[in-house]
Write an enzyme that holds these catalytic residues in place. Structure first.
Site, PDB file in Angstrom:
ATOM      1  N   HIS A 244       0.807  -1.219   0.000  1.00 26.00           N
ATOM      2  CA  HIS A 244       0.000   0.000   0.000  1.00 26.00           C
ATOM      3  C   HIS A 244       0.845   1.276   0.000  1.00 26.00           C
ATOM      4  O   HIS A 244       0.396   2.335  -0.466  1.00 26.00           O
ATOM      5  CB  HIS A 244      -0.896  -0.026   1.249  1.00 26.00           C
ATOM      6  CG  HIS A 244      -1.897   1.077   1.327  1.00 26.00           C
ATOM      7  ND1 HIS A 244      -3.072   1.076   0.599  1.00 26.00           N
ATOM      8  CD2 HIS A 244      -1.913   2.231   2.046  1.00 26.00           C
ATOM      9  CE1 HIS A 244      -3.771   2.178   0.873  1.00 26.00           C
ATOM     10  NE2 HIS A 244      -3.083   2.896   1.746  1.00 26.00           N
TER      11      HIS A 244
ATOM     12  N   ASN B 280      -4.439   7.383 -12.861  1.00 28.59           N
ATOM     13  CA  ASN B 280      -4.676   8.685 -12.244  1.00 28.59           C
ATOM     14  C   ASN B 280      -3.950   8.660 -10.917  1.00 28.59           C
ATOM     15  O   ASN B 280      -4.300   7.892 -10.036  1.00 28.59           O
ATOM     16  CB  ASN B 280      -6.166   8.922 -11.995  1.00 28.59           C
ATOM     17  CG  ASN B 280      -6.948   9.058 -13.279  1.00 28.59           C
ATOM     18  OD1 ASN B 280      -6.455   9.625 -14.250  1.00 28.59           O
ATOM     19  ND2 ASN B 280      -8.161   8.547 -13.301  1.00 28.59           N
TER      20      ASN B 280
ATOM     21  N   HIS C  48      -3.543   3.592  -2.828  1.00 37.30           N
ATOM     22  CA  HIS C  48      -2.885   2.312  -3.136  1.00 37.30           C
ATOM     23  C   HIS C  48      -2.407   2.363  -4.594  1.00 37.30           C
ATOM     24  O   HIS C  48      -3.162   2.754  -5.476  1.00 37.30           O
ATOM     25  CB  HIS C  48      -3.875   1.153  -2.943  1.00 37.30           C
ATOM     26  CG  HIS C  48      -3.204  -0.186  -2.940  1.00 37.30           C
ATOM     27  ND1 HIS C  48      -3.023  -0.930  -1.798  1.00 37.30           N
ATOM     28  CD2 HIS C  48      -2.634  -0.894  -3.943  1.00 37.30           C
ATOM     29  CE1 HIS C  48      -2.387  -2.049  -2.108  1.00 37.30           C
ATOM     30  NE2 HIS C  48      -2.145  -2.050  -3.409  1.00 37.30           N
TER      31      HIS C  48
ATOM     32  N   GLN D 228      -5.726   1.811 -14.264  1.00 42.63           N
ATOM     33  CA  GLN D 228      -6.967   1.253 -14.794  1.00 42.63           C
ATOM     34  C   GLN D 228      -6.801   0.883 -16.267  1.00 42.63           C
ATOM     35  O   GLN D 228      -5.883   1.351 -16.935  1.00 42.63           O
ATOM     36  CB  GLN D 228      -8.098   2.281 -14.689  1.00 42.63           C
ATOM     37  CG  GLN D 228      -8.418   2.743 -13.283  1.00 42.63           C
ATOM     38  CD  GLN D 228      -9.726   3.520 -13.221  1.00 42.63           C
ATOM     39  OE1 GLN D 228     -10.739   3.103 -13.786  1.00 42.63           O
ATOM     40  NE2 GLN D 228      -9.717   4.654 -12.545  1.00 42.63           N
TER      41      GLN D 228
HETATM   42  O1  LIG Z   1     -12.544   5.229 -11.638  1.00 44.85           O
HETATM   43  P1  LIG Z   1     -12.170   6.206 -10.566  1.00 44.85           P
HETATM   44  O2  LIG Z   1     -10.713   6.173 -10.199  1.00 44.85           O
HETATM   45  O3  LIG Z   1     -13.063   6.104  -9.353  1.00 44.85           O
HETATM   46  O4  LIG Z   1     -12.471   7.634 -11.200  1.00 44.85           O
HETATM   47  C1  LIG Z   1     -11.537   8.521 -11.727  1.00 44.85           C
HETATM   48  O5  LIG Z   1     -11.082   8.123 -13.020  1.00 44.85           O
HETATM   49  C2  LIG Z   1     -12.077   8.032 -14.046  1.00 44.85           C
HETATM   50  C3  LIG Z   1     -11.402   7.722 -15.356  1.00 44.85           C
HETATM   51  O6  LIG Z   1     -10.485   8.712 -15.763  1.00 44.85           O
HETATM   52  C4  LIG Z   1     -12.897   9.332 -14.143  1.00 44.85           C
HETATM   53  O7  LIG Z   1     -14.002   9.123 -15.004  1.00 44.85           O
HETATM   54  C5  LIG Z   1     -13.414   9.798 -12.782  1.00 44.85           C
HETATM   55  O8  LIG Z   1     -14.011  11.074 -12.922  1.00 44.85           O
HETATM   56  C6  LIG Z   1     -12.238   9.867 -11.798  1.00 44.85           C
HETATM   57  O9  LIG Z   1     -12.694  10.270 -10.527  1.00 44.85           O
END
Ligand SMILES: O=P(O)(O)O[C@H]1O[C@H](CO)[C@@H](O)[C@H](O)[C@H]1O
Ligand SMILES: O=P(O)(O)O[C@H]1O[C@H](CO)[C@@H](O)[C@H](O)[C@H]1O
Lengths: 345, 345
Positions: free
Chosen positions: B112, B152, B163, B167
């Protein structure tokens, strides 16, 4: 038939030719991420340390006029300057060219404590009159081919001073977002000899499900292809290429609908609602822009509350804009909000 | 010749066909606006309340595997689902169609407390191996035509859990940003029978002024047309359409350069540097994508310090992206930073 209220789909933006991904089922997602600060501020009508209040000194040693009405001046830290010589650069795969222009700041009111939703309609009308004046004068210049009027409202939108104000960046080249619309509007005009946006507005006035406010000459709606959660577009029902051809009656009506929309915004989360707004109009490059139909858009970041915004990040930056609530849900919420500002009860 | 280090100009992005406005003289602007929170966090290696740590329960009642290596699973709140029936909708000027896909979460490490810059190179290599596995398996599916891998990082980038994770959103249609690159890459390929990005990299390797790090097989640079203040692109010198054709040696090298770039990022403002990163690769739609050359981009929001970011707001939303420091200034700053993480001294 697939129910788009419950299934991911993409919608086409007729004005830009681009798509937005809509994921209505995703509204159930819990949020454990960043919370913005709540802005609870009572501001005085005059702030001696504000560089936009009448009579105060600005950075760079300029002194503001003792203005009583909306007032504009050249930005002291302008991103665009008009003394840049024309030059093009090309070397291998590197390509650049100089860009020139003028950046202005438009103070909406001498009163530091105000915002558009709590200003008098007659004073919002004076702001529009100043926009008209600036658009006319800047647009006349031979080296200015596009005039972008906009407002960044709220610290979350990069606004560094809460004094009610907007900006105008006027420049030699046609910016990217406008080029997209030039293309779409012109194509439709050539094929149909009518305004693409005008025809779209007619359709929305019949369907009604995305309308927020309708006045005699204007309409405010959540566009079918909205990207931001509570995005709104204000447009005249009759085709105007730019704000210069509005009659006095229409201008008053425009002021009314700006007030109506921004009141609903503030009422949504009982907060001074942040957004960036901008007016897209025909370029001032002297070309034939019969196809243009001006409109003002509001792009507000808040999604769930005064502290939770929509992040346009990874997927949105690398792939396509994405939203959770549908345009119809957002419109319904906004439409049903009170017409009186929540602080005035 | 006009000095572009001191005069506003626009630069052309060869990969998207779009422009960015550069205003180098504007770096002198004072900042009185929003300051972000400084994130000073010491995280434990295991957090019982983290829904990404091994063995923990996630929202929706799923339990994480007791994973020891990078591990992926289907997003519990996926924006894209694969059970959406195909449908197209058109009525007047409204146009939509259903979209289907698969969203996955990729945990970079069971630990983590880690981030990419402080992970071992061998463990970053395992993350790349998992990306390869996912790209191969998702890309094989007939209804998946594009696979977007991204991260992100940081609360400021909408990341809701510290963590270490990224995606993958895989979908039926080709997203907008990728379509732009498809067009530009293919056009150049048809005209020159070589990789547009490959030729650009050769040019940058000679010019050197925008380079950050060079390894045997990869290069990291600030692209000439960078939009974000410290935007960086990592790309293989040799043309690879996607990450699947990397040799083991190249993959190790890719891990090394990811570590090198993210260390420099953290060192810039002595903070865990936020960004969104993404890998653009050839679509998996079975078309001929000989022209593709994969690359990974980092879009970090910080501009002046750990607390002051660049806002892409009014002008940028309505007109064209705008930056203050030039790509060359940003590259020089990054290049000169230490190669060792600031916490490891
Ligand atoms: O999927 P998460 O991490 O909860 O969400 C984050 O990434 C996504 C993909 O860029 C966005 O659409 C969301 O607005 C953001 O908060
Ligand atoms: O000119 P301001 O208000 O200082 O700056 C704000 O608006 C500009 C125009 O959208 C942006 O470029 C800046 O990033 C933002 O902070």
């Amino acid at each position: 038939m697939v129910d788009f209220n419950d299934n991911s789909h993409r919608r086409y933006n007729i004005l830009t030719g681009e798509w937005v991904l809509v994921s209505p089922h995703r509204t159930k997602r819990p949020w454990q991420g960043k919370e913005e600060d709540v802005v609870v501020e009572e501001r005085p009508s005059y702030d001696p340390s504000c560089y936009l209040c009448p009579g105060n000194e600005r950075a760079g040693g300029h002194t503001n006029e003792n203005y009583k009405e909306p007032w504009s001046f050249v930005n002291d830290f302008a991103a665009l300057k008009n003394d840049v010589p024309q030059a093009k650069f090309k070397s291998g795969l590197l390509k650049a060219e100089s860009e020139s222009g003028i950046c202005k700041v438009v103070c909406f009111s001498p009163d530091h404590s105000l915002t558009l939703p709590i200003m008098e309609v007659s004073n919002i009308e004076k702001v529009i009159a100043l926009w008209q004046h600036e658009f006319r004068e800047l647009g006349k210049k031979t080296d200015i081919n596009h005039v972008q009027i906009f407002e960044n409202k709220g610290a979350i939108m990069g606004c560094s001073n809460p004094h009610p104000h907007g900006q105008i960046w006027a420049q030699r080249t046609i910016p990217q977002e406008v080029s997209k619309k030039n293309k779409q509007l012109r194509e439709y005009w050539n094929n149909n000899k009518s305004s693409l946006l005008g025809d779209y507005i007619k359709e929305e006035l019949e369907l009604k499900e995305r309308l927020i406010v309708e006045t005699e000459f204007f309409v405010a709606l959540v566009p079918y292809w909205a990207v931001w959660p509570y995005e709104v577009m204000i447009a005249p029902k009759k085709q105007h290429r730019n704000i210069l051809t509005l009659s006095e009656e229409e201008r008053l009506d425009y002021a009314k609908i700006i007030k109506a929309v921004t009141i609903k915004y503030d009422n949504l989360f009982k907060t001074s609602f942040p957004y960036s707004s901008g007016i897209h109009q025909a370029p001032t490059d002297g070309q034939d822009w019969d196809s243009w139909h001006f409109h003002m858009s509001f792009y507000p970041p808040l999604l769930r509350s005064a502290t939770v915004k929509k992040f346009m990040v990874g997927y949105e930056m690398f792939a396509t804009p994405q939203r959770d609530i549908t345009a119809e849900m957002a419109a319904k919420t906004l439409r049903n909000l009170a017409d009186t500002h929540y602080t005035k009860k």
